[in-house]
Design an enzyme around this catalytic site. Structure first.
Site, PDB file in Angstrom:
ATOM      1  N   ASP A  92       0.860  -1.178   0.000  1.00 35.73           N
ATOM      2  CA  ASP A  92       0.000   0.000   0.000  1.00 35.73           C
ATOM      3  C   ASP A  92       0.900   1.232   0.000  1.00 35.73           C
ATOM      4  O   ASP A  92       1.971   1.239   0.593  1.00 35.73           O
ATOM      5  CB  ASP A  92      -0.892  -0.027   1.246  1.00 35.73           C
ATOM      6  CG  ASP A  92      -1.874   1.126   1.305  1.00 35.73           C
ATOM      7  OD1 ASP A  92      -2.018   1.830   0.290  1.00 35.73           O
ATOM      8  OD2 ASP A  92      -2.476   1.326   2.361  1.00 35.73           O
ATOM      9  N   SER A  93       0.474   2.293  -0.654  1.00 37.18           N
ATOM     10  CA  SER A  93       1.331   3.460  -0.870  1.00 37.18           C
ATOM     11  C   SER A  93       1.439   4.374   0.340  1.00 37.18           C
ATOM     12  O   SER A  93       2.271   5.273   0.371  1.00 37.18           O
ATOM     13  CB  SER A  93       0.782   4.285  -2.030  1.00 37.18           C
ATOM     14  OG  SER A  93      -0.469   4.850  -1.676  1.00 37.18           O
ATOM     15  N   GLY A  94       0.581   4.180   1.339  1.00 37.24           N
ATOM     16  CA  GLY A  94       0.451   5.127   2.438  1.00 37.24           C
ATOM     17  C   GLY A  94      -0.774   5.996   2.300  1.00 37.24           C
ATOM     18  O   GLY A  94      -1.110   6.767   3.200  1.00 37.24           O
ATOM     19  N   GLY A  95      -1.486   5.865   1.180  1.00 31.74           N
ATOM     20  CA  GLY A  95      -2.658   6.699   0.938  1.00 31.74           C
ATOM     21  C   GLY A  95      -3.784   6.478   1.928  1.00 31.74           C
ATOM     22  O   GLY A  95      -4.493   7.427   2.281  1.00 31.74           O
ATOM     23  N   PHE A  96      -3.959   5.240   2.399  1.00 27.99           N
ATOM     24  CA  PHE A  96      -5.021   4.992   3.367  1.00 27.99           C
ATOM     25  C   PHE A  96      -4.751   5.753   4.656  1.00 27.99           C
ATOM     26  O   PHE A  96      -5.671   6.264   5.298  1.00 27.99           O
ATOM     27  CB  PHE A  96      -5.156   3.496   3.662  1.00 27.99           C
ATOM     28  CG  PHE A  96      -6.254   3.170   4.637  1.00 27.99           C
ATOM     29  CD1 PHE A  96      -7.581   3.210   4.241  1.00 27.99           C
ATOM     30  CD2 PHE A  96      -5.971   2.844   5.956  1.00 27.99           C
ATOM     31  CE1 PHE A  96      -8.610   2.921   5.140  1.00 27.99           C
ATOM     32  CE2 PHE A  96      -6.975   2.559   6.863  1.00 27.99           C
ATOM     33  CZ  PHE A  96      -8.302   2.601   6.442  1.00 27.99           C
ATOM     34  N   ASP A 146      -2.080   8.086  -3.204  1.00 26.23           N
ATOM     35  CA  ASP A 146      -3.374   8.748  -3.380  1.00 26.23           C
ATOM     36  C   ASP A 146      -3.902   9.179  -2.019  1.00 26.23           C
ATOM     37  O   ASP A 146      -3.296   8.904  -0.984  1.00 26.23           O
ATOM     38  CB  ASP A 146      -4.387   7.802  -4.059  1.00 26.23           C
ATOM     39  CG  ASP A 146      -4.813   6.648  -3.143  1.00 26.23           C
ATOM     40  OD1 ASP A 146      -4.028   6.271  -2.243  1.00 26.23           O
ATOM     41  OD2 ASP A 146      -5.922   6.120  -3.329  1.00 26.23           O
ATOM     42  N   GLN A 189     -10.683   6.609  -7.557  1.00 24.72           N
ATOM     43  CA  GLN A 189     -11.362   7.229  -6.422  1.00 24.72           C
ATOM     44  C   GLN A 189     -12.638   7.914  -6.928  1.00 24.72           C
ATOM     45  O   GLN A 189     -13.013   7.754  -8.078  1.00 24.72           O
ATOM     46  CB  GLN A 189     -10.435   8.211  -5.712  1.00 24.72           C
ATOM     47  CG  GLN A 189      -9.254   7.555  -4.986  1.00 24.72           C
ATOM     48  CD  GLN A 189      -9.674   6.783  -3.732  1.00 24.72           C
ATOM     49  OE1 GLN A 189     -10.833   6.807  -3.311  1.00 24.72           O
ATOM     50  NE2 GLN A 189      -8.717   6.086  -3.129  1.00 24.72           N
ATOM     51  N   GLY A 216     -11.297   3.715  -1.730  1.00 25.69           N
ATOM     52  CA  GLY A 216     -12.341   4.534  -1.135  1.00 25.69           C
ATOM     53  C   GLY A 216     -13.647   3.818  -0.890  1.00 25.69           C
ATOM     54  O   GLY A 216     -14.687   4.457  -0.711  1.00 25.69           O
ATOM     55  N   ASP A 266      -7.820  -7.562  -0.331  1.00 26.89           N
ATOM     56  CA  ASP A 266      -7.071  -7.655   0.921  1.00 26.89           C
ATOM     57  C   ASP A 266      -7.965  -7.123   2.028  1.00 26.89           C
ATOM     58  O   ASP A 266      -8.847  -6.296   1.784  1.00 26.89           O
ATOM     59  CB  ASP A 266      -5.785  -6.830   0.866  1.00 26.89           C
ATOM     60  CG  ASP A 266      -6.054  -5.358   1.150  1.00 26.89           C
ATOM     61  OD1 ASP A 266      -5.816  -4.907   2.290  1.00 26.89           O
ATOM     62  OD2 ASP A 266      -6.548  -4.650   0.247  1.00 26.89           O
ATOM     63  N   CYS A 304     -12.408 -28.574   7.079  1.00 22.82           N
ATOM     64  CA  CYS A 304     -11.343 -27.571   6.967  1.00 22.82           C
ATOM     65  C   CYS A 304     -10.008 -28.228   7.300  1.00 22.82           C
ATOM     66  O   CYS A 304      -9.890 -28.966   8.280  1.00 22.82           O
ATOM     67  CB  CYS A 304     -11.608 -26.399   7.898  1.00 22.82           C
ATOM     68  SG  CYS A 304     -10.297 -25.145   7.878  1.00 22.82           S
ATOM     69  N   CYS A 306      -7.161 -26.707   8.168  1.00 23.89           N
ATOM     70  CA  CYS A 306      -6.255 -25.955   9.048  1.00 23.89           C
ATOM     71  C   CYS A 306      -6.051 -26.713  10.356  1.00 23.89           C
ATOM     72  O   CYS A 306      -6.887 -27.533  10.748  1.00 23.89           O
ATOM     73  CB  CYS A 306      -6.802 -24.557   9.315  1.00 23.89           C
ATOM     74  SG  CYS A 306      -8.031 -24.471  10.636  1.00 23.89           S
ATOM     75  N   CYS A 309      -8.909 -26.812  13.062  1.00 26.47           N
ATOM     76  CA  CYS A 309     -10.018 -27.743  12.799  1.00 26.47           C
ATOM     77  C   CYS A 309      -9.546 -29.192  12.762  1.00 26.47           C
ATOM     78  O   CYS A 309     -10.254 -30.098  13.209  1.00 26.47           O
ATOM     79  CB  CYS A 309     -10.683 -27.393  11.473  1.00 26.47           C
ATOM     80  SG  CYS A 309     -11.454 -25.755  11.454  1.00 26.47           S
ATOM     81  N   HIS A 335      -7.010 -20.441  10.881  1.00 26.53           N
ATOM     82  CA  HIS A 335      -8.292 -20.900  10.339  1.00 26.53           C
ATOM     83  C   HIS A 335      -8.910 -19.845   9.430  1.00 26.53           C
ATOM     84  O   HIS A 335      -9.412 -20.171   8.337  1.00 26.53           O
ATOM     85  CB  HIS A 335      -9.279 -21.239  11.454  1.00 26.53           C
ATOM     86  CG  HIS A 335     -10.676 -21.445  10.939  1.00 26.53           C
ATOM     87  ND1 HIS A 335     -11.089 -22.609  10.332  1.00 26.53           N
ATOM     88  CD2 HIS A 335     -11.737 -20.584  10.860  1.00 26.53           C
ATOM     89  CE1 HIS A 335     -12.334 -22.477   9.916  1.00 26.53           C
ATOM     90  NE2 HIS A 335     -12.748 -21.256  10.230  1.00 26.53           N
TER      91      HIS A 335
END
Length: 375
Positions: A92-96, A146, A189, A216, A266, A304, A306, A309, A335
């Site tokens: 992630d670019s840091g925009g969040f 962004d 955006q 966004g 993500d 499952c 994992c 489970c 899990h």
């Protein structure tokens, strides 16, 4: 070395089966990327993450810039070597953080000055140094810098934010260092406003990127508004490039977005929920803190693979959570990541076999049934 490219292998309605080729390996899509903000997927070993079927993880420019520092990561061989993850990495670019850390930043036309949430020290992020930091980290997929437009936002606020992001997108593209197998994604955006989403997509296509993210969303607008925005946005994006919906989400969000042409996702939800005793199953969310599990010998979810489970009962998982043993969050995190990888694996199979609508209907039916006694 391989070129960065996207192969569209099959479609079923708007749902897409694809493959992204990167410098550090292939990503089969639809794909869910576990979040490793600070160079680790919390409570998981890298080999455990890979064992779930995850092919790519996410790191965060802002957090890694602050600690341990991009220069240090570069000197130590890049993020793949530093965190012992040989597969692809998206950063992630840091925009969040431009949105989420609004009280700790000052924004201007050139970039953003942050006050570190660790020690109060000041740091500067611009499109240019965001690209350089992501290069130092050795991200296979770099995100344009962004501003993640908050919700709610008026049309004027959303327009001003989006147009600033488009200017920063052009600067990100100019500053990005092309290398075989490495890609740069632009971010659409425009809030929940179709005309602004269209303007943003047009601007990004004119700049030209290796993939296109939709930003966004999942910021409080609700699933109906998110799907409505995807309905008008994904048809504007190129068919021969991957599409990434940032920060999403719940299993039903992912299924609905795949049905609307999205390839990559993500979200911190599976890992964060695992640390708070919440487990995702096909019939809904199970809270292992609840007393009804204390004598239950059944696995968390039948079928499952994992270790939570496969090797343990609900009673034992409940005991770990109530005793505040660290193994409890570790097992539930595993899990949940497994559940998300199983979901995207099932979606890929459904698209390949032309039955994605039936799969989505069955998933919704199981969750709606959600027999609490059975959970």
């Amino acid at each position: 070395m391989t070129d960065f490219k996207f192969d569209l292998l099959a479609t079923d309605g708007q749902a897409r089966l694809g493959r992204v080729h990167t410098a550090h390996g292939v990503i089969d899509t639809p794909a869910f990327m576990p979040v490793g903000t600070a160079g680790t997927v919390k409570a998981m070993l890298p080999g455990s993450v890979a064992a779930t079927g995850a092919q790519i993880v996410l790191g965060n420019t802002y957090h890694l810039m602050l600690r341990p520092g991009a220069d240090r990561v570069e000197r130590l061989g890049g993020l793949h070597q530093f965190m012992n993850w040989p597969g692809p990495i998206l950063t992630d670019s840091g925009g969040f953080q431009v949105m989420s850390l609004a009280k700790l930043r000052k924004m201007d036309a050139d970039g953003v000055t942050f006050q570190s949430h660790h020690d109060g020290s000041k740091h500067r992020l611009t499109p240019e140094n965001s690209m350089e930091i992501q290069r130092q980290l050795d991200a296979d997929i770099t995100m344009a810098f962004d501003e993640c437009t908050p919700f709610p936002a008026t049309p004027q606020q959303a327009a001003e934010s989006m147009r600033l992001s488009m200017r920063w997108a052009a600067r990100s593209k100019a500053a990005f260092t092309p290398r075989p197998g490495y890609g740069l994604f632009g971010i659409v955006q425009g809030g929940i406003y179709p005309d602004l989403r269209a303007e943003s997509a047009k601007a990004l296509l004119e700049i030209g990127f290796d993939g296109y993210a939709i930003g966004g969303l999942a910021v409080g607008e609700g699933q109906e508004a998110m799907f409505a925005t995807l309905d008008v946005t994904t048809p504007l994006l190129p068919e021969d490039k991957p599409r990434y919906l940032m920060g999403v989400g719940r299993p039903s969000d992912i299924i609905g977005a795949v049905m609307r042409g999205v390839d990559m996702f993500d979200c911190v939800m599976p890992t964060r929920s695992g640390r708070t005793a919440q487990a995702f199953t096909k019939r809904g969310t199970v809270n292992l803190r609840n007393a009804r599990h204390q004598d239950d010998p059944r696995p968390l979810e039948e079928g499952c693979a994992c270790p939570a489970c496969r090797d343990h009962s609900r009673a034992y998982l409940h005991h770990l959570i109530r005793s505040e043993e660290i193994l409890g969050p570790m097992l539930l995190t595993w899990h949940n990541i497994q559940a998300y990888q199983d979901l995207t694996r099932s979606l890929r199979a459904a698209i390949a076999e032309g039955r994605v609508e039936a799969f989505a209907a069955r998933a919704a039916e199981l969750e709606a049934q959600g027999d609490i006694a059975a959970l």
